[in-house]
Design a protein around this motif. Structure first.
Motif, PDB file in Angstrom:
ATOM      1  N   ILE A 141       0.841  -1.203   0.000  1.00  0.00           N
ATOM      2  CA  ILE A 141       0.000   0.000   0.000  1.00  0.00           C
ATOM      3  C   ILE A 141       0.874   1.250   0.000  1.00  0.00           C
ATOM      4  O   ILE A 141       0.633   2.208  -0.743  1.00  0.00           O
ATOM      5  N   SER A 142       1.911   1.251   0.835  1.00  0.00           N
ATOM      6  CA  SER A 142       2.798   2.409   0.940  1.00  0.00           C
ATOM      7  C   SER A 142       3.494   2.681  -0.389  1.00  0.00           C
ATOM      8  O   SER A 142       3.538   3.829  -0.861  1.00  0.00           O
ATOM      9  N   ALA A 143       4.055   1.645  -0.990  1.00  0.00           N
ATOM     10  CA  ALA A 143       4.773   1.809  -2.248  1.00  0.00           C
ATOM     11  C   ALA A 143       3.836   2.303  -3.346  1.00  0.00           C
ATOM     12  O   ALA A 143       4.212   3.155  -4.169  1.00  0.00           O
ATOM     13  N   ASP A 144       2.618   1.800  -3.363  1.00  0.00           N
ATOM     14  CA  ASP A 144       1.649   2.224  -4.373  1.00  0.00           C
ATOM     15  C   ASP A 144       1.319   3.708  -4.227  1.00  0.00           C
ATOM     16  O   ASP A 144       1.312   4.459  -5.210  1.00  0.00           O
ATOM     17  N   LEU A 145       1.045   4.145  -3.006  1.00  0.00           N
ATOM     18  CA  LEU A 145       0.694   5.549  -2.783  1.00  0.00           C
ATOM     19  C   LEU A 145       1.858   6.478  -3.108  1.00  0.00           C
ATOM     20  O   LEU A 145       1.677   7.542  -3.720  1.00  0.00           O
ATOM     21  N   VAL A 146       3.063   6.096  -2.710  1.00  0.00           N
ATOM     22  CA  VAL A 146       4.232   6.934  -2.995  1.00  0.00           C
ATOM     23  C   VAL A 146       4.472   7.020  -4.498  1.00  0.00           C
ATOM     24  O   VAL A 146       4.820   8.092  -5.026  1.00  0.00           O
ATOM     25  N   PHE A 165      -3.138   7.198   3.022  1.00  0.00           N
ATOM     26  CA  PHE A 165      -2.440   6.098   3.688  1.00  0.00           C
ATOM     27  C   PHE A 165      -3.192   5.646   4.928  1.00  0.00           C
ATOM     28  O   PHE A 165      -3.389   4.440   5.144  1.00  0.00           O
ATOM     29  N   ALA A 166      -3.636   6.584   5.744  1.00  0.00           N
ATOM     30  CA  ALA A 166      -4.323   6.231   6.984  1.00  0.00           C
ATOM     31  C   ALA A 166      -5.579   5.410   6.712  1.00  0.00           C
ATOM     32  O   ALA A 166      -5.821   4.387   7.368  1.00  0.00           O
ATOM     33  N   VAL A 167      -6.384   5.828   5.758  1.00  0.00           N
ATOM     34  CA  VAL A 167      -7.647   5.123   5.522  1.00  0.00           C
ATOM     35  C   VAL A 167      -7.414   3.778   4.834  1.00  0.00           C
ATOM     36  O   VAL A 167      -8.075   2.781   5.149  1.00  0.00           O
ATOM     37  N   ARG A 168      -6.474   3.726   3.905  1.00  0.00           N
ATOM     38  CA  ARG A 168      -6.225   2.447   3.218  1.00  0.00           C
ATOM     39  C   ARG A 168      -5.608   1.425   4.167  1.00  0.00           C
ATOM     40  O   ARG A 168      -5.961   0.236   4.141  1.00  0.00           O
ATOM     41  N   ILE A 169      -4.700   1.874   5.013  1.00  0.00           N
ATOM     42  CA  ILE A 169      -4.032   0.942   5.920  1.00  0.00           C
ATOM     43  C   ILE A 169      -4.998   0.449   6.994  1.00  0.00           C
ATOM     44  O   ILE A 169      -4.964  -0.713   7.409  1.00  0.00           O
ATOM     45  N   GLN A 170      -5.893   1.341   7.438  1.00  0.00           N
ATOM     46  CA  GLN A 170      -6.875   0.957   8.452  1.00  0.00           C
ATOM     47  C   GLN A 170      -7.843  -0.072   7.892  1.00  0.00           C
ATOM     48  O   GLN A 170      -8.132  -1.098   8.527  1.00  0.00           O
ATOM     49  N   CYS A 171      -8.369   0.201   6.708  1.00  0.00           N
ATOM     50  CA  CYS A 171      -9.323  -0.737   6.112  1.00  0.00           C
ATOM     51  C   CYS A 171      -8.663  -2.083   5.809  1.00  0.00           C
ATOM     52  O   CYS A 171      -9.283  -3.144   5.978  1.00  0.00           O
ATOM     53  N   ALA A 172      -7.412  -2.052   5.371  1.00  0.00           N
ATOM     54  CA  ALA A 172      -6.714  -3.301   5.074  1.00  0.00           C
ATOM     55  C   ALA A 172      -6.537  -4.148   6.329  1.00  0.00           C
ATOM     56  O   ALA A 172      -6.763  -5.367   6.322  1.00  0.00           O
ATOM     57  N   PHE A 173      -6.142  -3.516   7.436  1.00  0.00           N
ATOM     58  CA  PHE A 173      -5.899  -4.280   8.667  1.00  0.00           C
ATOM     59  C   PHE A 173      -7.195  -4.860   9.230  1.00  0.00           C
ATOM     60  O   PHE A 173      -7.202  -5.967   9.761  1.00  0.00           O
ATOM     61  N   LEU A 174      -8.295  -4.112   9.106  1.00  0.00           N
ATOM     62  CA  LEU A 174      -9.573  -4.575   9.656  1.00  0.00           C
ATOM     63  C   LEU A 174     -10.364  -5.432   8.679  1.00  0.00           C
ATOM     64  O   LEU A 174     -11.383  -6.016   9.059  1.00  0.00           O
ATOM     65  N   GLY A 175      -9.914  -5.503   7.420  1.00  0.00           N
ATOM     66  CA  GLY A 175     -10.629  -6.304   6.439  1.00  0.00           C
ATOM     67  C   GLY A 175     -11.832  -5.602   5.834  1.00  0.00           C
ATOM     68  O   GLY A 175     -12.785  -6.248   5.415  1.00  0.00           O
ATOM     69  N   TRP A 176     -11.781  -4.267   5.753  1.00  0.00           N
ATOM     70  CA  TRP A 176     -12.909  -3.493   5.232  1.00  0.00           C
ATOM     71  C   TRP A 176     -12.707  -3.189   3.754  1.00  0.00           C
ATOM     72  O   TRP A 176     -11.583  -3.030   3.286  1.00  0.00           O
ATOM     73  N   PRO A 177     -13.796  -3.062   2.996  1.00  0.00           N
ATOM     74  CA  PRO A 177     -13.695  -2.862   1.542  1.00  0.00           C
ATOM     75  C   PRO A 177     -13.244  -1.456   1.179  1.00  0.00           C
ATOM     76  O   PRO A 177     -13.425  -0.491   1.933  1.00  0.00           O
ATOM     77  N   GLY A 178     -12.682  -1.328  -0.028  1.00  0.00           N
ATOM     78  CA  GLY A 178     -12.218  -0.044  -0.512  1.00  0.00           C
ATOM     79  C   GLY A 178     -13.334   0.978  -0.669  1.00  0.00           C
ATOM     80  O   GLY A 178     -13.076   2.186  -0.651  1.00  0.00           O
ATOM     81  N   GLU A 179     -14.575   0.503  -0.809  1.00  0.00           N
ATOM     82  CA  GLU A 179     -15.707   1.421  -0.949  1.00  0.00           C
ATOM     83  C   GLU A 179     -15.890   2.314   0.279  1.00  0.00           C
ATOM     84  O   GLU A 179     -16.572   3.341   0.214  1.00  0.00           O
ATOM     85  N   LEU A 180     -15.281   1.928   1.383  1.00  0.00           N
ATOM     86  CA  LEU A 180     -15.418   2.713   2.608  1.00  0.00           C
ATOM     87  C   LEU A 180     -14.381   3.831   2.720  1.00  0.00           C
ATOM     88  O   LEU A 180     -14.480   4.667   3.617  1.00  0.00           O
ATOM     89  N   HIS A 181     -13.393   3.867   1.841  1.00  0.00           N
ATOM     90  CA  HIS A 181     -12.323   4.852   1.970  1.00  0.00           C
ATOM     91  C   HIS A 181     -12.862   6.276   1.992  1.00  0.00           C
ATOM     92  O   HIS A 181     -12.601   7.037   2.935  1.00  0.00           O
ATOM     93  N   ASP A 182     -13.584   6.674   0.969  1.00  0.00           N
ATOM     94  CA  ASP A 182     -14.085   8.049   0.892  1.00  0.00           C
ATOM     95  C   ASP A 182     -15.086   8.369   2.004  1.00  0.00           C
ATOM     96  O   ASP A 182     -14.975   9.423   2.649  1.00  0.00           O
ATOM     97  N   PRO A 183     -16.074   7.489   2.267  1.00  0.00           N
ATOM     98  CA  PRO A 183     -16.997   7.791   3.376  1.00  0.00           C
ATOM     99  C   PRO A 183     -16.292   7.955   4.719  1.00  0.00           C
ATOM    100  O   PRO A 183     -16.665   8.826   5.521  1.00  0.00           O
ATOM    101  N   ILE A 384       5.918   3.371   5.765  1.00  0.00           N
ATOM    102  CA  ILE A 384       5.586   4.465   4.854  1.00  0.00           C
ATOM    103  C   ILE A 384       6.760   5.425   4.699  1.00  0.00           C
ATOM    104  O   ILE A 384       7.039   5.923   3.598  1.00  0.00           O
ATOM    105  N   MET A 385       7.501   5.667   5.779  1.00  0.00           N
ATOM    106  CA  MET A 385       8.651   6.569   5.674  1.00  0.00           C
ATOM    107  C   MET A 385       9.802   5.898   4.922  1.00  0.00           C
ATOM    108  O   MET A 385      10.524   6.565   4.160  1.00  0.00           O
ATOM    109  N   GLU A 386       9.984   4.611   5.107  1.00  0.00           N
ATOM    110  CA  GLU A 386      11.000   3.900   4.313  1.00  0.00           C
ATOM    111  C   GLU A 386      10.692   4.017   2.826  1.00  0.00           C
ATOM    112  O   GLU A 386      11.573   4.326   2.013  1.00  0.00           O
ATOM    113  N   GLU A 387       9.441   3.765   2.461  1.00  0.00           N
ATOM    114  CA  GLU A 387       9.066   3.810   1.050  1.00  0.00           C
ATOM    115  C   GLU A 387       9.177   5.224   0.496  1.00  0.00           C
ATOM    116  O   GLU A 387       9.597   5.422  -0.653  1.00  0.00           O
ATOM    117  N   LEU A 388       8.813   6.212   1.283  1.00  0.00           N
ATOM    118  CA  LEU A 388       8.893   7.601   0.828  1.00  0.00           C
ATOM    119  C   LEU A 388      10.341   8.027   0.622  1.00  0.00           C
ATOM    120  O   LEU A 388      10.678   8.670  -0.386  1.00  0.00           O
TER     121      LEU A 388
END
Length: 421
Positions: A141-146, A165-183, A384-388
């Motif tokens: 996720i980090s490499a993709d965003l950077v 990064f915050a929303v994508r990483i949170q949803c990934a860890f909890l198993g939530w769909p990408g449709e929830l990112h914007d909401p 995320i800082m390593e990738e950046l």
């Protein structure tokens, strides 16, 4: 109860800082525990929502720590700015309660002995093996965003990287769909605005909106039964406390606490770290060449500029701190953003030093309420800082485009114009 605090030991602040804030609405968060008898109107030592304070929270809290370390305001009750006073409250659960709301908050809003069983349940979801197993997904996720950040052009790193990064990483860890990112990003914004304004109706609406998201996720997993995704959200449905399954309210509370904490603070952390390195090219160069120093550097940078401003307690019984008498039932605000910069604990507290005692750093709290996800947060920020740093050569500010600081209750930056190459 009459005002028995006695003469203030504080040197009064400027008029613009102490006049009572306007449009104060008693928030639901403070309705459960109240002083039972009438309090005489207390003179304010400061106004946490004044322009002077909100224009630079860290600077303002430094000044309060030196001038008025235990300060009263209508908005925050008693604010504690010194490290030793904050630690005293964190370590004394008999005098200072974490039950600050009439609404269930698992487990951060619980005291012993109720707190222990819930905390044990939650800690299981952040065991080192589970956190370590998440690193490959976090890195992808980090490499993709950077890689998506535009080079040699103005970007807003707070919007284009930190929040995503915050929303994508949170949803990934909890198993939530990408449709929830914007909401979820919109929900964080509305939650912050309602909290700052102390708009009770808006706060209730925001809470209900989040409950709706979680209810849909839980109902889908219950319908799926044994075919439900193997993730933390599903695990919570199957968890038991005191021999019974967690009820819906408890699960929603746990997930709300995780989400509020993760989205706001991780966003703030990424912005603070990027800003610090852009402001100090030599340190940026040092860390690019020594990525192994990142873990210590990250904790130290976030000690200097707090991503989480404060936390709350309520006095169980009368207590005196620095000569100020606090009545039973009065609100107390622990100012992390000040305590972690206290000169009495951190020599040359404004300097970045990688050899400081990590036990003194209150970045993730202390005691029984220390952040259960500290290991996960450290992994996420390191990655995320390593990738950046690996994918770029420079990070710099945009001339004539200064960053905008976030305002209470948020930390970090609202906007962060930068140019990377």
């Amino acid at each position: 109860m009459k005002d028995d605090a006695g003469p203030s030991t504080c040197e009064r602040v400027e008029e613009s800082e102490i006049k009572p804030p306007t449009a104060i609405v008693p928030t639901e968060c403070f309705q459960e525990i109240t002083v039972k008898t009438e309090l005489t109107k207390r003179e304010q030592d400061w106004n946490p929502r004044s322009d002077v304070v909100l224009s630079n929270q860290i600077k303002a809290y430094d000044a309060m720590r030196r001038r008025c370390p235990v300060a009263y305001s209508d908005y925050l009750g008693w604010s504690l700015f010194r490290h030793e006073d904050v630690v005293r409250v964190l370590d004394d659960h008999e005098t200072f309660s974490s039950v600050v709301s009439r609404h269930l908050s698992v487990p951060s809003g619980m005291d012993p002995p109720q707190h222990a069983a819930y905390r044990q349940l939650i800690d299981r979801h952040f065991e080192p093996a589970r956190v370590d197993a998440f690193e490959p997904q976090c890195r992808a996720i980090s490499a993709d965003l950077v890689s998506r950040l535009e080079r040699n052009a103005e970007i807003d790193l707070a919007v284009d990287l930190a929040r995503l990064f915050a929303v994508r990483i949170q949803c990934a860890f909890l198993g939530w769909p990408g449709e929830l990112h914007d909401p979820l990003l919109q929900w964080v914004r509305k939650n912050h605005e309602a909290t700052l304004a102390r708009d009770v109706e808006a706060m209730a609406a925001v809470a209900l909106e989040f409950d709706g998201y979680i209810t849909e996720l839980l109902e889908a997993r219950r319908r799926a039964g044994s075919a439900a995704p193997d993730d933390i959200t599903t695990d919570l449905i199957r968890e038991r406390i005191d021999g019974r399954p967690l009820n819906h309210e408890e699960i929603v509370s746990i997930l709300r606490n995780w989400t509020v904490g993760e989205l706001g603070t991780i966003t703030a952390c990424v912005g603070i770290l990027a800003h610090y390195l852009a402001e100090r090219p030599q340190i940026q160069k040092q860390l690019r060449e020594n990525l192994h120093q990142l873990p210590a550097a990250i904790d130290e940078i976030l000690r200097l500029h707090a991503p989480l401003i404060s936390n709350r307690r309520v006095a169980h019984k009368p207590v005196e701190i620095d000569g100020r008498k606090i009545a039973a039932g009065e609100r107390i605000t622990l100012m992390w953003a000040s305590a972690n910069r206290d000169e009495a604990v951190f020599d040359d507290s404004d300097e970045l030093r990688l050899d400081r005692d990590p036990e003194q750093n209150l970045l993730y709290g202390r005691g029984i309420h220390v952040c259960p996800g500290a290991g996960l947060s450290r992994l996420e920020l390191r990655v995320i800082m390593e990738e950046l740093l690996k994918a770029t050569q420079t990070m710099a500010f945009v001339p004539g485009r200064p960053p905008t600081l976030a305002v209470y209750p948020a930390g970090g930056f609202a906007t962060l114009p930068m140019r990377i190459s």
